[in-house]
Design an enzyme around this catalytic site. Sequence first.
Site, PDB file in Angstrom:
ATOM      1  N   ASP A   1       0.935  -1.112   0.061  1.00  0.00           N
ATOM      2  CA  ASP A   1       0.099  -0.025  -0.041  1.00  0.00           C
ATOM      3  C   ASP A   1       0.887   1.265   0.010  1.00  0.00           C
ATOM      4  O   ASP A   1       1.740   1.232   0.604  1.00  0.00           O
ATOM      5  CB  ASP A   1      -1.107  -0.016   1.190  1.00  0.00           C
ATOM      6  CG  ASP A   1      -1.977   1.119   1.227  1.00  0.00           C
ATOM      7  OD1 ASP A   1      -2.167   1.466   0.043  1.00  0.00           O
ATOM      8  OD2 ASP A   1      -2.531   1.287   2.258  1.00  0.00           O
TER       9      ASP A   1
ATOM     10  N   HIS B   1       2.803   3.258  -8.995  1.00  0.00           N
ATOM     11  CA  HIS B   1       2.489   1.944  -9.226  1.00  0.00           C
ATOM     12  C   HIS B   1       3.968   1.397 -10.218  1.00  0.00           C
ATOM     13  O   HIS B   1       4.415   0.168  -9.723  1.00  0.00           O
ATOM     14  CB  HIS B   1       1.454   1.781 -10.118  1.00  0.00           C
ATOM     15  CG  HIS B   1       0.267   2.048  -9.447  1.00  0.00           C
ATOM     16  ND1 HIS B   1      -0.012   1.637  -7.946  1.00  0.00           N
ATOM     17  CD2 HIS B   1      -1.113   2.585  -9.731  1.00  0.00           C
ATOM     18  CE1 HIS B   1      -1.242   2.179  -7.702  1.00  0.00           C
ATOM     19  NE2 HIS B   1      -1.730   2.925  -8.784  1.00  0.00           N
TER      20      HIS B   1
ATOM     21  N   LEU C   1      10.807 -20.843  -4.186  1.00  0.00           N
ATOM     22  CA  LEU C   1       9.979 -19.808  -3.444  1.00  0.00           C
ATOM     23  C   LEU C   1       8.550 -20.016  -4.240  1.00  0.00           C
ATOM     24  O   LEU C   1       8.591 -20.064  -5.514  1.00  0.00           O
ATOM     25  CB  LEU C   1      10.493 -18.334  -3.595  1.00  0.00           C
ATOM     26  CG  LEU C   1       9.379 -17.201  -3.186  1.00  0.00           C
ATOM     27  CD1 LEU C   1       9.324 -17.311  -1.598  1.00  0.00           C
ATOM     28  CD2 LEU C   1       9.666 -15.950  -3.569  1.00  0.00           C
TER      29      LEU C   1
HETATM   30  C1  FPP Z   1      -1.728   0.423  -3.533  1.00  0.00           C
HETATM   31  O1  FPP Z   1      -1.296   1.575  -3.405  1.00  0.00           O
HETATM   32  C2  FPP Z   1      -1.331  -0.812  -4.266  1.00  0.00           C
HETATM   33  C3  FPP Z   1      -2.177  -1.104  -5.267  1.00  0.00           C
HETATM   34  C4  FPP Z   1      -3.680  -1.040  -5.471  1.00  0.00           C
HETATM   35  C5  FPP Z   1      -1.430  -2.137  -5.985  1.00  0.00           C
HETATM   36  C6  FPP Z   1      -0.472  -2.635  -5.821  1.00  0.00           C
HETATM   37  C7  FPP Z   1       0.231  -2.927  -7.055  1.00  0.00           C
HETATM   38  C8  FPP Z   1       1.742  -2.681  -7.390  1.00  0.00           C
HETATM   39  C9  FPP Z   1       2.576  -2.809  -6.362  1.00  0.00           C
HETATM   40  C10 FPP Z   1       2.049  -2.580  -8.764  1.00  0.00           C
HETATM   41  C11 FPP Z   1       1.336  -3.546  -9.682  1.00  0.00           C
HETATM   42  C12 FPP Z   1       1.994  -4.725  -9.810  1.00  0.00           C
HETATM   43  C13 FPP Z   1       1.532  -5.843 -10.322  1.00  0.00           C
HETATM   44  C14 FPP Z   1       2.400  -7.004 -10.694  1.00  0.00           C
HETATM   45  C15 FPP Z   1       0.140  -5.564 -11.051  1.00  0.00           C
HETATM   46  P1  FPP Z   1      -2.357   2.737  -3.447  1.00  0.00           P
HETATM   47  O2  FPP Z   1      -2.797   3.207  -4.930  1.00  0.00           O
HETATM   48  O3  FPP Z   1      -3.710   2.272  -2.792  1.00  0.00           O
HETATM   49  O4  FPP Z   1      -1.643   3.861  -2.924  1.00  0.00           O
HETATM   50  P2  FPP Z   1      -2.654   4.995  -2.031  1.00  0.00           P
HETATM   51  O5  FPP Z   1      -3.033   4.311  -0.674  1.00  0.00           O
HETATM   52  O6  FPP Z   1      -1.134   5.969  -1.502  1.00  0.00           O
HETATM   53  O7  FPP Z   1      -3.272   5.712  -2.921  1.00  0.00           O
END
Ligand code: FPP
Length: 247
Positions: free
Chosen positions: A18, A35, A129
């Site tokens: 997150d 991302h 893994l």
């Molecule tokens: C949360 O950050 C993250 C996600 C919704 C997705 C996690 C995705 C990745 C690490 C990259 C994508 C990887 C793949 C393989 C699909 P947020 O957007 O909720 O952050 P915020 O809470 O600060 O807005």
Amino acid sequence: MQSASTTNTPQHVAIIMDGNGRWAKARGLSRSAGHQKGVETLRQVVRTAGEAGVQYLTLFAFSSENWSRPQEEVGFLMGLLKKFIKRDLAELRSENVRVKIIGGRENLQSDILDLLIEAEENTKQNNGLNLVIAFNYGARDEIARATKRLAADIKSGALLPEDVCEAKISSYLDTSDIPDPDLIIRSSGEQRLSNFLLWQAAYAEFVFVDELWPDFTKDVFHRALSTYCQRDRRFGGVESAKLIATS
Ligand code: FPP
């Protein structure tokens, strides 16, 4: 991958990645840039988990609720997943990583579904893994899908109501062949489960770190692992599981 496992290494670590959006916002960048950076962190975390001797690493990549984000962001995340599998699959395969995808598969775009299946098929002979990617995943959705299949088996007579027990329910979940997580980590300072592994988390230890996901370095991961090592897991009993194991 190299293994430096100790008895204290959690067998299964699950991570809620997150904070990509906040990381980007703090730098005046687009959420997509956050991302993008998050994928780099993800690669490093997979390496670190393997080196630490973690056997199962589950990453919450896209939730069944994330479809409600702006279309542009959803499209970008889909593109990232596709790129990740296309670019990294050969390396994961040669590093002895076995990929498994959990989450709903109905209504996924066919090119994405094909890639997910390819990732699993291409690495199924590996025994290092286990990288579990939670994609289009929501725990309540998983439980509802499992219940539907269980109910159908009862209706057809394949399963008797008296045989329904915890282990039987587990066997209908997406994670039927995966041990429950020992440690669940969430980055970005938020302290909630957000519909992740609700059934499987029954006895998991939780570690919440303040770092946003793109700042989740190897050191932060190691710190979370050592916090886990200091926990006294009793699984509802009174004596430390460690004491029982050594007495
Ligand atoms: C949360 O950050 C993250 C996600 C919704 C997705 C996690 C995705 C990745 C690490 C990259 C994508 C990887 C793949 C393989 C699909 P947020 O957007 O909720 O952050 P915020 O809470 O600060 O807005």
